[in-house]
Design a protein around this motif. Structure first.
Motif, PDB file in Angstrom:
ATOM      1  N   ALA A 175       0.919  -1.149   0.021  1.00  0.00           N
ATOM      2  CA  ALA A 175       0.134   0.034  -0.260  1.00  0.00           C
ATOM      3  C   ALA A 175       0.807   1.091   0.118  1.00  0.00           C
ATOM      4  CB  ALA A 175      -0.976   0.187   1.063  1.00  0.00           C
ATOM      5  N   ALA A 176       2.029   1.292   0.631  1.00  0.00           N
ATOM      6  CA  ALA A 176       2.979   2.154   0.642  1.00  0.00           C
ATOM      7  C   ALA A 176       3.170   2.664  -0.785  1.00  0.00           C
ATOM      8  CB  ALA A 176       3.890   1.748   1.492  1.00  0.00           C
ATOM      9  N   PHE A 177       3.543   1.906  -1.824  1.00  0.00           N
ATOM     10  CA  PHE A 177       3.764   1.963  -3.278  1.00  0.00           C
ATOM     11  C   PHE A 177       2.570   2.253  -3.917  1.00  0.00           C
ATOM     12  CE2 PHE A 177       6.898  -0.658  -0.944  1.00  0.00           C
ATOM     13  CZ  PHE A 177       8.024   0.130  -1.047  1.00  0.00           C
ATOM     14  N   GLY A 178       1.235   2.112  -3.345  1.00  0.00           N
ATOM     15  CA  GLY A 178       0.119   2.310  -4.207  1.00  0.00           C
ATOM     16  C   GLY A 178      -0.173   1.258  -5.106  1.00  0.00           C
ATOM     17  N   SER A 185      -1.734  -2.842  -4.055  1.00  0.00           N
ATOM     18  CA  SER A 185      -1.769  -3.780  -3.110  1.00  0.00           C
ATOM     19  C   SER A 185      -2.631  -5.273  -3.691  1.00  0.00           C
ATOM     20  CB  SER A 185      -2.477  -3.587  -1.958  1.00  0.00           C
ATOM     21  OG  SER A 185      -1.860  -2.608  -1.200  1.00  0.00           O
ATOM     22  N   PRO A 186      -2.452  -6.273  -2.968  1.00  0.00           N
ATOM     23  CA  PRO A 186      -1.932  -6.744  -1.599  1.00  0.00           C
ATOM     24  C   PRO A 186      -0.209  -7.125  -2.316  1.00  0.00           C
ATOM     25  CG  PRO A 186      -3.348  -8.558  -2.503  1.00  0.00           C
ATOM     26  CD  PRO A 186      -3.526  -7.528  -3.575  1.00  0.00           C
ATOM     27  N   ALA A 187       0.481  -6.833  -1.767  1.00  0.00           N
ATOM     28  CA  ALA A 187       1.935  -7.052  -2.346  1.00  0.00           C
ATOM     29  C   ALA A 187       2.897  -6.670  -1.072  1.00  0.00           C
ATOM     30  CB  ALA A 187       2.393  -6.497  -3.538  1.00  0.00           C
ATOM     31  N   PHE A 188       4.163  -6.867  -1.064  1.00  0.00           N
ATOM     32  CA  PHE A 188       5.149  -6.294  -0.298  1.00  0.00           C
ATOM     33  C   PHE A 188       6.659  -6.223  -1.255  1.00  0.00           C
ATOM     34  CE2 PHE A 188       5.494 -10.786   0.636  1.00  0.00           C
ATOM     35  CZ  PHE A 188       7.147 -10.915   0.807  1.00  0.00           C
ATOM     36  N   ARG A 189       7.218  -5.147  -0.787  1.00  0.00           N
ATOM     37  CA  ARG A 189       8.775  -5.115  -1.315  1.00  0.00           C
ATOM     38  C   ARG A 189       9.840  -5.381  -0.569  1.00  0.00           C
ATOM     39  NH1 ARG A 189      11.831   0.600  -2.019  1.00  0.00           N
ATOM     40  NH2 ARG A 189      12.662   0.023  -0.009  1.00  0.00           N
TER      41      ARG A 189
END
Ligand SMILES: Cc1ncc(COP(=O)(O)O)c(C=O)c1O
Length: 400
Positions: free
Chosen positions: A366-369, A371-375
């Motif tokens: 969500a921080a990168f706009g 979702s749902p994912a992660f970096r």
């Protein structure tokens, strides 16, 4: 009268810094934490570059320089663009700032009026939308889902352009996904831009040198010379030469824009650190061996991380073309409950539970706009990456 500005209330604090802070707190409390949040190479700055800085100090090159860069550095940057990108720029078309971050910010502050729109493909580098907001503009995020390899399609770009669009921000290879656009993919986008002469292109080529396999990097003004007069090509030494702390970034573009950026810099920071500028001259003009060495290490780590993450249930990790990030999709984990009893309602809940239950710090999508994912930043040792990915696998196997 409120003390803080209205402009500030439009901006959120950096989520990537929040994750790093939380990981630091847990570490300080004695927890075994592996941080996969940091966006910087774990390698040391090459020795020839350090020596150039020391020589500059010893030679007394420690005074102010021209506001937007030393003539020697501007010449080195012109050479770099010619040698590596086939782009011809004159020194008066070059702006050097305190990191790529400052040059990007200067460009937006110099050009945005209230209501001006800036197209930003999502997922995006966290700073783009907030910089646009600080500069008084309106960020327009365009979703680029995993099914499109996290890349913007020409149709989506066309649909996002309005009469108010001032800039299109392009970033390949991308932070946070590592996605890199081939020449054909980029040409399809520049064809759209050629039909909209009011839209300027801000290309952030920070990860140019971190590309893998046989991927060929290219930049918009090179692929479509018709865009040269409305493109700002941004780059820097932070990622290419492991120089994040030296704070040197640069941009090339039309003289009028470069002059406007210098005006802002002259009333804010003045020149970037003189010693760092001399170090950057050596980085660009000196031996380029480091680039190949770091590329090989990052490619090995990318392969390791992609393979291990794809073995985690509920996780799908595409193979990126470059940078040092992967951006796995976690649709298959949402709605489940972790072994520690946390409900995984979204990617922020996933990242929080992962950190608390396994000590692995990642940044939620969500921080990168998107979702749902992660970096995951794989700019850390192979051992730490293996350990972290094993913990992620165990965490995902424990989801019910
Ligand atoms: C996509 C992108 N652009 C620009 C920057 C800014 O780099 P610097 O200010 O260190 O030159 C970063 C740093 O993380 C980045 O990831």
């Amino acid at each position: 009268m409120p003390f803080l500005s209205d402009q500030l209330s439009r901006v959120k604090p950096s989520p990537t810094i929040a994750v790093t802070t939380k990981a630091g707190e847990l570490k300080a409390a004695g927890r075994d934490v592996i941080g996969l949040g940091a966006g910087e190479p774990d390698f040391d700055t090459p020795d020839n570059i350090k020596q150039a800085a020391i020589a500059a100090i010893n030679a007394g090159k420690t005074k102010y320089t021209a506001v937007d860069g030393l003539p020697e550095l501007k010449r080195a940057i012109c050479e770099k663009f010619k040698r590596e990108n086939g782009l011809e720029y004159q020194p008066n078309q070059i702006s050097v700032g305190t990191g790529g971050k400052q040059t990007l910010y200067n460009a937006l502050v110099a050009t945005l009026n209230p209501g001006d729109e800036v197209i930003i493909p999502a997922p995006y580098w966290v700073s783009y939308p907030d910089m646009v907001l600080l500069a008084g503009g309106e960020p327009v995020a365009v979703p680029c889902p995993m099914e499109n390899a996290y890349k913007l399609t020409p149709e989506a770009l066309e649909a996002a352009i309005t009469p108010k669009t001032k800039w299109f921000i392009f970033n390949s290879p991308s932070n946070p996904t590592g996605a890199g656009y081939s020449r054909d993919e980029l040409k399809a986008l520049t064809d759209v831009l050629m039909r909209h002469p009011h839209v300027w292109v801000l290309t952030d080529d920070m990860y140019e040198h971190l590309v893998f396999d046989d991927f060929e990097f290219c930049t918009p003004a090179q692929v479509e010379p018709g865009l040269y007069d409305r493109t700002l090509t941004c780059n820097g030494v932070s990622k290419a030469y492991a120089m994040t702390g030296w704070r040197i970034g640069y941009a090339a573009g039309p003289v009028e824009l470069i002059k406007a950026m210098a005006k802002i810099q002259s009333q804010s920071t003045s020149n970037p650190c003189t010693i760092s500028q001399w170090a950057a001259v050596e980085a660009l003009n000196g031996p380029q061996d480091y680039i190949g060495e770091s590329r090989a290490a990052f490619q090995r780590r990318r392969n390791l991380v992609v393979e291990m993450l794809n073995a985690a249930p509920g996780v799908t990790c595409p193979v990126p073309e470059g940078a040092f990030y992967v951006y796995p999709d976690i649709s298959g984990c949402i709605g489940k409950t972790s072994a520690g009893g946390a409900k995984i309602t979204d990617d922020e809940a996933f990242a929080t539970a992962l950190l608390e239950e396994t000590g692995v710090a990642v940044v939620f999508g969500a921080a990168f706009g998107l979702s749902p994912a992660f970096r995951v930043s794989y700019a850390t040792s192979d051992e730490a990456l293996k350990d972290a990915c094993t913990r992620i696998q165990t965490f995902c196997k424990g989801l019910q």
